[in-house]
Design a protein around this motif. Structure first.
Motif, PDB file in Angstrom:
ATOM      1  N   SER A 209      -2.098  11.151   5.543  1.00  0.00           N
ATOM      2  CA  SER A 209      -1.590  10.822   4.206  1.00  0.00           C
ATOM      3  C   SER A 209      -2.226  11.743   3.170  1.00  0.00           C
ATOM      4  O   SER A 209      -3.227  12.411   3.436  1.00  0.00           O
ATOM      5  CB  SER A 209      -1.922   9.362   3.859  1.00  0.00           C
ATOM      6  N   HIS A 210      -1.662  11.749   1.975  1.00  0.00           N
ATOM      7  CA  HIS A 210      -2.244  12.534   0.883  1.00  0.00           C
ATOM      8  C   HIS A 210      -3.656  12.041   0.580  1.00  0.00           C
ATOM      9  O   HIS A 210      -4.538  12.834   0.258  1.00  0.00           O
ATOM     10  CB  HIS A 210      -1.374  12.453  -0.365  1.00  0.00           C
ATOM     11  N   GLN A 211      -3.871  10.727   0.691  1.00  0.00           N
ATOM     12  CA  GLN A 211      -5.202  10.169   0.439  1.00  0.00           C
ATOM     13  C   GLN A 211      -6.210  10.674   1.467  1.00  0.00           C
ATOM     14  O   GLN A 211      -7.334  11.023   1.124  1.00  0.00           O
ATOM     15  CB  GLN A 211      -5.168   8.635   0.469  1.00  0.00           C
TER      16      GLN A 211
ATOM     17  N   ALA B 188      -7.034  14.216   0.635  1.00  0.00           N
ATOM     18  CA  ALA B 188      -7.918  14.206  -0.531  1.00  0.00           C
ATOM     19  C   ALA B 188      -9.346  13.846  -0.132  1.00  0.00           C
ATOM     20  O   ALA B 188     -10.308  14.486  -0.580  1.00  0.00           O
ATOM     21  CB  ALA B 188      -7.394  13.227  -1.579  1.00  0.00           C
ATOM     22  N   ASN B 189      -9.495  12.840   0.717  1.00  0.00           N
ATOM     23  CA  ASN B 189     -10.830  12.440   1.170  1.00  0.00           C
ATOM     24  C   ASN B 189     -11.524  13.581   1.912  1.00  0.00           C
ATOM     25  O   ASN B 189     -12.719  13.813   1.720  1.00  0.00           O
ATOM     26  CB  ASN B 189     -10.752  11.211   2.069  1.00  0.00           C
TER      27      ASN B 189
ATOM     28  N   SER C 264      -8.952  14.309  -5.647  1.00  0.00           N
ATOM     29  CA  SER C 264      -8.200  13.083  -5.915  1.00  0.00           C
ATOM     30  C   SER C 264      -6.864  13.122  -5.177  1.00  0.00           C
ATOM     31  O   SER C 264      -6.311  14.199  -4.927  1.00  0.00           O
ATOM     32  CB  SER C 264      -7.957  12.909  -7.420  1.00  0.00           C
ATOM     33  N   ARG C 265      -6.347  11.933  -4.864  1.00  0.00           N
ATOM     34  CA  ARG C 265      -5.053  11.852  -4.202  1.00  0.00           C
ATOM     35  C   ARG C 265      -3.968  12.437  -5.097  1.00  0.00           C
ATOM     36  O   ARG C 265      -3.058  13.122  -4.635  1.00  0.00           O
ATOM     37  CB  ARG C 265      -4.699  10.402  -3.838  1.00  0.00           C
TER      38      ARG C 265
ATOM     39  N   SER D  48      -1.455  15.381  -4.140  1.00  0.00           N
ATOM     40  CA  SER D  48      -0.007  15.135  -4.161  1.00  0.00           C
ATOM     41  C   SER D  48       0.723  16.214  -4.952  1.00  0.00           C
ATOM     42  O   SER D  48       1.802  16.658  -4.552  1.00  0.00           O
ATOM     43  CB  SER D  48       0.290  13.752  -4.745  1.00  0.00           C
TER      44      SER D  48
END
Length: 91
Positions: free
Chosen positions: A39-41, A44-45, A50-51, A55
């Motif tokens: 996922s985008h999250q 990002a992690n 940041s997500r 994105s």
């Protein structure tokens, strides 16, 4: 680590996706399908970003045909993979 620390988010995303594609990718129709739910999250992690910022970058990359995304899957254009991962890379 150098790639993650010294370059802008777009370059960092491309480097991460190239690395994941090289390790877990399956080439299909000119794209490397990363065989991991991503996922985008999660991206990002991994990048310490940041997500929302990830994105935006992913949307720009998709508009340029560099990536294709769907629910929890990412495909990276094989030409980008070749540009970002040296053939003799052991990483």
């Amino acid at each position: 680590m150098e790639q993650l620390a010294l370059h802008g988010l777009r370059k960092r995303v491309l480097h991460l996706l190239s690395t994941l594609s090289a390790k877990f990718g399956v080439i299909q129709d000119g794209y490397a399908l990363i065989d991991l739910p991503l996922s985008h999250q999660e991206i990002a992690n991994m990048l310490g970003a940041s997500r929302e910022a990830v994105s935006v970058v992913m949307s720009e990359l998709a508009k340029g045909g560099v990536v294709k995304t769907s629910h929890l899957s990412v495909q990276l254009a094989a030409t980008i993979l070749e540009e970002n991962i040296p053939r003799n890379s052991t990483h």
